[in-house]
Write an enzyme that holds these catalytic residues in place. Structure first.
Site, mmCIF file in Angstrom:
data_model
loop_
_atom_site.group_PDB
_atom_site.id
_atom_site.type_symbol
_atom_site.label_atom_id
_atom_site.label_comp_id
_atom_site.label_asym_id
_atom_site.label_seq_id
_atom_site.Cartn_x
_atom_site.Cartn_y
_atom_site.Cartn_z
ATOM 1 N N GLN A 48 -12.787 -9.745 -43.804
ATOM 2 C CA GLN A 48 -13.195 -11.046 -43.271
ATOM 3 C C GLN A 48 -13.703 -11.941 -44.393
ATOM 4 O O GLN A 48 -13.800 -11.499 -45.537
ATOM 5 C CB GLN A 48 -14.310 -10.839 -42.231
ATOM 6 C CG GLN A 48 -15.425 -9.937 -42.701
ATOM 7 C CD GLN A 48 -16.015 -9.054 -41.590
ATOM 8 O OE1 GLN A 48 -15.822 -9.289 -40.399
ATOM 9 N NE2 GLN A 48 -16.701 -7.990 -41.996
ATOM 10 N N GLU A 123 -20.669 0.948 -40.714
ATOM 11 C CA GLU A 123 -20.271 -0.450 -40.891
ATOM 12 C C GLU A 123 -18.946 -0.476 -41.650
ATOM 13 O O GLU A 123 -18.801 0.178 -42.695
ATOM 14 C CB GLU A 123 -21.354 -1.200 -41.674
ATOM 15 C CG GLU A 123 -20.960 -2.481 -42.343
ATOM 16 C CD GLU A 123 -20.467 -3.572 -41.407
ATOM 17 O OE1 GLU A 123 -19.333 -4.050 -41.613
ATOM 18 O OE2 GLU A 123 -21.233 -3.955 -40.501
ATOM 19 N N ASP A 174 -23.370 -3.132 -32.544
ATOM 20 C CA ASP A 174 -23.704 -4.500 -32.969
ATOM 21 C C ASP A 174 -22.527 -5.027 -33.773
ATOM 22 O O ASP A 174 -22.539 -5.060 -35.002
ATOM 23 C CB ASP A 174 -24.975 -4.469 -33.826
ATOM 24 C CG ASP A 174 -25.296 -5.841 -34.413
ATOM 25 O OD1 ASP A 174 -25.926 -5.898 -35.491
ATOM 26 O OD2 ASP A 174 -24.860 -6.851 -33.810
ATOM 27 N N THR A 176 -18.995 -7.687 -34.489
ATOM 28 C CA THR A 176 -18.522 -9.061 -34.415
ATOM 29 C C THR A 176 -17.834 -9.229 -33.056
ATOM 30 O O THR A 176 -17.764 -8.297 -32.269
ATOM 31 C CB THR A 176 -17.499 -9.282 -35.556
ATOM 32 O OG1 THR A 176 -16.677 -8.115 -35.664
ATOM 33 C CG2 THR A 176 -18.193 -9.485 -36.888
ATOM 34 N N ASP A 177 -17.346 -10.426 -32.797
ATOM 35 C CA ASP A 177 -16.660 -10.687 -31.526
ATOM 36 C C ASP A 177 -15.329 -9.932 -31.474
ATOM 37 O O ASP A 177 -14.868 -9.420 -32.508
ATOM 38 C CB ASP A 177 -16.438 -12.198 -31.386
ATOM 39 C CG ASP A 177 -17.772 -12.929 -31.204
ATOM 40 O OD1 ASP A 177 -18.341 -13.379 -32.223
ATOM 41 O OD2 ASP A 177 -18.257 -12.963 -30.067
ATOM 42 N N PRO A 181 -11.538 -7.173 -37.146
ATOM 43 C CA PRO A 181 -11.946 -5.760 -37.195
ATOM 44 C C PRO A 181 -12.737 -5.319 -35.971
ATOM 45 O O PRO A 181 -12.726 -4.150 -35.607
ATOM 46 C CB PRO A 181 -12.803 -5.684 -38.453
ATOM 47 C CG PRO A 181 -13.285 -7.077 -38.714
ATOM 48 C CD PRO A 181 -12.163 -7.976 -38.235
HETATM 49 N N1 SAM Z 1 -25.340 -9.570 -34.139
HETATM 50 C C1 SAM Z 1 -24.105 -10.136 -34.560
HETATM 51 C C2 SAM Z 1 -23.391 -10.683 -33.352
HETATM 52 O O1 SAM Z 1 -23.857 -10.403 -32.232
HETATM 53 O O2 SAM Z 1 -22.421 -11.410 -33.494
HETATM 54 C C3 SAM Z 1 -23.283 -9.094 -35.291
HETATM 55 C C4 SAM Z 1 -23.851 -8.827 -36.580
HETATM 56 S S1 SAM Z 1 -23.190 -7.536 -37.547
HETATM 57 C C5 SAM Z 1 -23.229 -8.308 -39.081
HETATM 58 C C6 SAM Z 1 -21.497 -7.344 -37.148
HETATM 59 C C7 SAM Z 1 -20.822 -6.333 -38.048
HETATM 60 O O3 SAM Z 1 -19.795 -5.597 -37.351
HETATM 61 C C8 SAM Z 1 -20.102 -6.978 -39.251
HETATM 62 O O4 SAM Z 1 -20.790 -6.657 -40.426
HETATM 63 C C9 SAM Z 1 -18.690 -6.367 -39.214
HETATM 64 O O5 SAM Z 1 -18.175 -6.059 -40.488
HETATM 65 C C10 SAM Z 1 -18.931 -5.118 -38.366
HETATM 66 N N2 SAM Z 1 -17.724 -4.561 -37.751
HETATM 67 C C11 SAM Z 1 -16.688 -5.248 -37.197
HETATM 68 N N3 SAM Z 1 -15.727 -4.393 -36.779
HETATM 69 C C12 SAM Z 1 -16.163 -3.132 -37.086
HETATM 70 C C13 SAM Z 1 -15.617 -1.820 -36.901
HETATM 71 N N4 SAM Z 1 -14.417 -1.655 -36.322
HETATM 72 N N5 SAM Z 1 -16.347 -0.756 -37.294
HETATM 73 C C14 SAM Z 1 -17.581 -0.928 -37.879
HETATM 74 N N6 SAM Z 1 -18.139 -2.156 -38.102
HETATM 75 C C15 SAM Z 1 -17.445 -3.228 -37.702
#
Ligand code: SAM
Length: 308
Positions: A48, A123, A174, A176-177, A181
């Site tokens: 991303q 993560e 927690d 991303t949308d 990923p």
């Molecule tokens: N609290 C925030 C929200 O509600 O939008 C999310 C914050 S956190 C930074 C989201 C994290 O999910 C990102 O760092 C992203 O890289 C991670 N992420 C996304 N897809 C993932 C996956 N398949 N496995 C592990 N982590 C993932």
């Protein structure tokens, strides 16, 4: 965490417009931040594009693919509600799996529970962990160095697929949308792995968007999780920079026992834990499961479709 006026002296260099409800949900609505300086700007990671910038009112802000992930000023709302609702409902959780959460805020709050002997954070993007540890250290608050914590860089679905059955008391997603990923973390396959690795009284909680702008996320998650967990519902919180009012977190468990923990028991556990919070209280915990009709109807819609 200090609440000093960030960058009081700095002159603004421009604006940062969030893209979630313009580019992605196409609702023609956006929040914008006055930027004092960039710590990370348009960094292309393997997964991303990352921005970390400083503002006067929200402190430092993390955005991924133009979508606000967390700010130093209001992160406590979401992090406290994603962690303390399931963990105080469970009582004395020992093993907690965290998926995503690369900024470290969830790990920080989980490790405040003394009963937790192992908190594993998986993560996918190592750059998020490194850059947040460097530029937003208050988010993890030292949790990345805590022996009870383990940080793994990898895809959450791979970890859940390989983890031993019945090895966690809680799984907190927690993410991303459901774009890029994060999409795989909203699938039946992932939810089934989560149920398998949870202990019989275990609880799954997942980030589930802001219903006013993302109504389908409630209906879809209700349908998918409702097929896998006997006790499936949502609870809500209101975080200033997740625009559009209430945000929902999805709740899945094999029995309603944890969700029905009485207020008096939650009060006793919260007092015994002996730490301060800025949003979470046992009363807020209980009230958060009372959904306003416009959200409850989105969930019911899933049931109707299922019967149709
Ligand atoms: N609290 C925030 C929200 O509600 O939008 C999310 C914050 S956190 C930074 C989201 C994290 O999910 C990102 O760092 C992203 O890289 C991670 N992420 C996304 N897809 C993932 C996956 N398949 N496995 C592990 N982590 C993932």
């Amino acid at each position: 965490m200090s609440r000093r006026p960030w960058g009081a002296a700095a002159k603004p260099i421009g604006w940062y417009d969030e893209k979630l409800h313009t580019l992605f949900t196409k609702k023609g609505y956006a929040q914008r931040f006055q930027v004092l300086r960039y710590l990370v700007r348009g960094k292309k990671t393997p997964f991303q594009t990352m921005d970390i910038f400083e503002t006067r009112h929200f402190g430092r802000v993390l955005a991924l693919d133009g979508i606000i992930q967390t700010t130093e000023a209001d992160e406590f709302v979401y992090h406290e509600m994603m962690v303390h609702v399931p963990l105080f409902a469970l009582g004395a959780p020992r093993d907690v799996l965290i998926i995503g959460a690369g900024d470290g805020g969830i790990l920080r709050e989980v490790l405040r529970h003394k009963s937790v002997r192992r908190a594993v954070m998986v993560e996918i993007d190592g750059d998020v962990v490194r850059d947040c540890a460097r530029h937003m250290p208050a988010l993890n608050g030292g949790a990345f160095k805590n022996k009870r914590g383990q940080v793994i860089v990898g895809d959450g679905i791979d970890y859940a697929r390989k983890a031993r059955s019945g090895s966690f008391d809680a799984v907190l997603v927690d993410s991303t949308d459901p774009i890029g990923p994060g999409e795989v973390l909203f699938t039946d396959g992932f939810y089934r792995h989560c149920r398998r690795i949870l202990r019989p009284k275990g609880v799954l909680v997942t980030q589930n968007g802001v219903p006013f702008f993302q109504p389908d996320e409630v209906t879809t998650t209700r349908r998918r999780l409702g097929r896998i967990f006997r006790d499936m519902t949502f609870y809500h919180l209101t975080a200033p920079t997740y625009i559009g009012g209430m945000m929902t977190l999805a709740w899945g468990a094999n029995s309603p026992a944890a969700r029905k923990t009485p207020l008096a028991t939650l009060d006793k556990r919260f007092k015994a834990a002996g730490f301060k919070t800025r949003y979470y209280t046992p009363a807020i915990h209980k009230a958060a499961f009372d959904l306003p009709p416009f959200i409850a109807e989105l969930a019911e819609k899933a049931g109707r479709k299922k019967r149709g």
